[in-house]
Design an enzyme around this catalytic site. Structure first.
Site, PDB file in Angstrom:
ATOM      1  N   ASN A  77     -11.153 -47.575  69.775  1.00 51.71           N
ATOM      2  CA  ASN A  77     -11.192 -48.827  70.534  1.00 51.71           C
ATOM      3  C   ASN A  77     -10.751 -48.546  71.967  1.00 51.71           C
ATOM      4  OD1 ASN A  77     -11.598 -51.857  70.098  1.00 51.71           O
ATOM      5  ND2 ASN A  77      -9.769 -51.746  71.380  1.00 51.71           N
ATOM      6  N   GLU A 127     -16.771 -48.908  72.183  1.00 52.39           N
ATOM      7  CA  GLU A 127     -16.920 -49.133  73.624  1.00 52.39           C
ATOM      8  C   GLU A 127     -17.336 -47.858  74.355  1.00 52.39           C
ATOM      9  OE1 GLU A 127     -14.186 -50.158  71.943  1.00 52.39           O
ATOM     10  OE2 GLU A 127     -14.258 -52.360  72.026  1.00 52.39           O
ATOM     11  N   ASP A 171      -2.540 -63.674  86.916  1.00 52.94           N
ATOM     12  CA  ASP A 171      -3.764 -63.708  86.119  1.00 52.94           C
ATOM     13  C   ASP A 171      -5.003 -63.936  86.995  1.00 52.94           C
ATOM     14  OD1 ASP A 171      -5.346 -63.722  83.792  1.00 52.94           O
ATOM     15  OD2 ASP A 171      -3.762 -64.726  82.680  1.00 52.94           O
TER      16      ASP A 171
HETATM   17 MN    MN Z   1     -13.117 -53.198  70.547  1.00 50.65          MN
END
Ligand code: MN
Length: 422
Positions: free
Chosen positions: A132, A194, A241
Site C-alpha cells: 500500500n 498503487e 488542511d
Molecule cells: Mn491503497
C-alpha cells in the site's frame, strides 16, 4: 528521475531560503508555479511541482487528456510491472536517524506543531492486501515521527490489522516522479496496488530497491526513511488542511526511524499545505471516479474537472455531449452521487473549456435561466472540509447548474464566431 523532470519544466529559481516559514512564503507567492530553491541548509528543494501542466508533461500527454489517461491506466493497474533493481542503491548514502534534523524539512505556518513532511509516499505491506502506498502528513520530532492516519483509510486499516503482532515496517519516500505521487493519492480497493498503477501511468516498469533495515521494496526517491510504526501515540497537529485552515490536535502513532537514505545530491520536495499542489493531488484522482459514475447514467459525458477555486474537492465542472433535454440534469444528479463531498456542480457543452473559469462563467451567463436550470438539494451529507456546512448534523446544501444550451432553442444563436484557420 525527478532531476530530469525539473530541468525540463518552467520554474522560478530562488538562490536560498531557510526552512522555517521562508519556504512557505516563497511557495505561497508562486502558488501553482514550480519553484526550485538552490540552497536550504545545503540541500536543494523543489516546490509546487504537481500542477496539471507538469503532471501531463511528465506523462507525455496533454492536460485535456489527463482524466481519460488516468481512467485507462487505472483499468490497467494489474498489468503494471514492478522490478527490483538493487544496482540503484549505489546512488545512496546511508545515514543515522538523528541526521533528520539537518534535512530541509519545512515548518510551514505559524501555529504548526513543528516541521512536517508533506510529500512523503508512505509504503507498507500486508500479507493479504500486498503493498500500500499513500501520502500522509508526518510531524518530525528530534528522533521520531508522528504520522496522521485518517480513520478507515488503507494505511490505518492495515496498521490496525498488523500492530497486534508488533511494530509495522514502514518506508517514507520523498522526491518521486509525479506519477507515483498521483498514484499514491488514489484510493481504490484495499488490494489496489498503487505502485503498479504508477507503472501503468508511466507506461513502463517501475524500478524498486530493497530497504536495508525493514522488509520493504520502495521506489528510488531522493530521500528514503526506513522505520517502524509503533503502538505508541503522541500529539499530532495543529496542522493546516486543504482549505488553508487549521486541523485540530490528535493522538497519532509514533514512527521509530531505523535508517535514513539519501541520494548524494538529493532534491527535497516541499508540498505546501493548502496550496494548489495539495489540492491537485487530492482532486485529480477523483476525476476518473466521478467520470465513471456519470458514464453509467449518461454515456455521452466527455470530461470532468474538480476546479482549483473549489479546492479541487467541492466544485466540479463537467462537459457532456447533450443528446436530450434532460441530460444536463441527469449529469448533475450522477455527479453529486459519485463524489459525496461535491457541493456545487456545473454542466457545460463540449465547446466550453472546463479548465478556464472564465469560459465556464460565460456558459453560466449565456446559457442558464435560473428558474429552470438550477437544482438545489437541501440537507444532504456534505464534506467536513466546508466551514459553511451544518457540522453538527453533517449536512450541506448541494447545487447543480445546467449550463448547457437548451435543445428547445435555436442552436445557431449560441455558436461563437470562429476565425478560419490559416
Ligand atoms: Mn491503497
Amino acid at each position: 528521475m525527478i532531476r530530469n523532470l525539473i530541468n525540463s519544466i518552467d520554474r522560478v529559481e530562488i538562490p536560498s531560503a531557510s526552512k522555517k516559514y521562508d519556504i512557505t512564503r516563497i511557495l505561497k507567492k508562486y502558488d501553482g508555479k514550480t519553484v526550485y530553491i538552490k540552497d536550504v541548509g545545503g540541500y536543494e528543494v523543489i516546490g509546487n511541482l504537481c500542477n496539471r501542466e507538469n503532471i501531463a508533461k511528465s506523462l507525455d500527454i496533454q492536460v485535456k487528456d489527463l482524466m481519460g489517461y488516468m481512467l485507462n491506466a487505472m483499468d490497467n493497474e494489474k498489468n503494471g510491472e514492478l522490478i527490483i533493481n538493487n544496482n540503484l542503491k549505489k546512488e545512496y548514502i546511508r545515514e543515522n536517524p538523528n541526521e533528520i534534523v539537518n534535512y530541509p524539512i519545512p515548518t510551514y505556518y505559524e501555529k504548526d506543531a513543528g516541521p512536517y513532511i508533506t510529500s512523503g509516499v508512505v509504503i507498507i505491506k500486508d500479507k493479504d492486501y500486498g503493498i500500500n502506498a499513500s501520502i500522509h502528513r508526518i510531524l518530525v520530532k528530534e528522533d521520531y515521527l508522528v504520522i496522521r492516519m485518517v480513520e478507515q483509510r488503507h494505511l490505518h486499516y492495515i496498521y490496525n490489522k498488523n500492530i497486534k503482532n508488533g511494530d509495522v515496517d514502514v518506508a517514507i519516500v520523498i522526491g518521486v516522479h509525479p506519477a507515483i505521487l498521483l498514484a499514491a493519492s488514489t484510493s481504490g480497493d484495499l488490494n489496489f496496488n498503487e505502485l503498479k498503477y504508477a507503472s501503468a501511468l508511466m507506461n513502463k516498469p517501475l524500478e524498486l530497491i530493497k530497504c536495508d533495515t525493514i522488509d520493504l521494496e520502495v521506489p528510488p526517491g531522493e530521500f528514503i526513511i526506513e522505520g517502524k510504526i509503533t503502538k505508541d501515540m503522541a500529539d499530532e497537529g495543529p496542522f493546516v488542511d486543504i482549505t488553508g485552515t487549521y486541523d485540530k490536535v490528535r493522538k497519532q502513532p509514533i514512527i521509530k526511524i531505523t535508517e535514513l537514505k539519501r541520494k548524494k545530491n538529493p532534491i527535497f520536495h516541499a508540498l505546501l499545505p493548502g496550496g494548489v499542489e495539495h489540492k491537485i493531488l487530492m482532486g485529480l484522482p477523483q476525476e476518473p471516479r466521478i467520470y465513471r459514475g456519470i458514464r453509467n447514467t449518461l454515456p455521452s459525458v466527455k470530461n470532468v474537472v474538480l476546479t482549483e477555486g473549489g479546492c479541487c474537492w467541492l466544485h466540479a465542472v463537467i462537459s457532456i455531449e447533450k443528446k436530450t433535454e434532460g441530460d444536463g440534469k441527469n449529469a448533475i444528479l450522477a455527479a453529486l452521487a459519485s463524489h459525496p463531498s461535491l457541493k456545487h456542480v456545473v454542466i457545460v457543452d463540449e465547446d466550453i473549456n472546463i479548465y478556464d473559469p472564465n469560459d465556464v462563467e460565460y456558459a453560466i451567463a449565456t446559457r442558464v435561466q435560473g428558474d429552470k436550470d438550477i437544482i438545489i438539494i437541501k440537507d444532504a451529507k456534505g464534506s467536513s472540509l466546508d466551514p459553511s456546512g451544518d457540522h453538527e448534523n453533517k449536512l450541506t446544501a448541494k447545487v447543480g447548474i445546467d449550463a448547457t444550451i437548451s435543445l428547445r432553442k435555436n442552436r445557431e444563436e449560441f455558436i461563437r464566431a470562429s476565425i478560419p484557420e490559416k
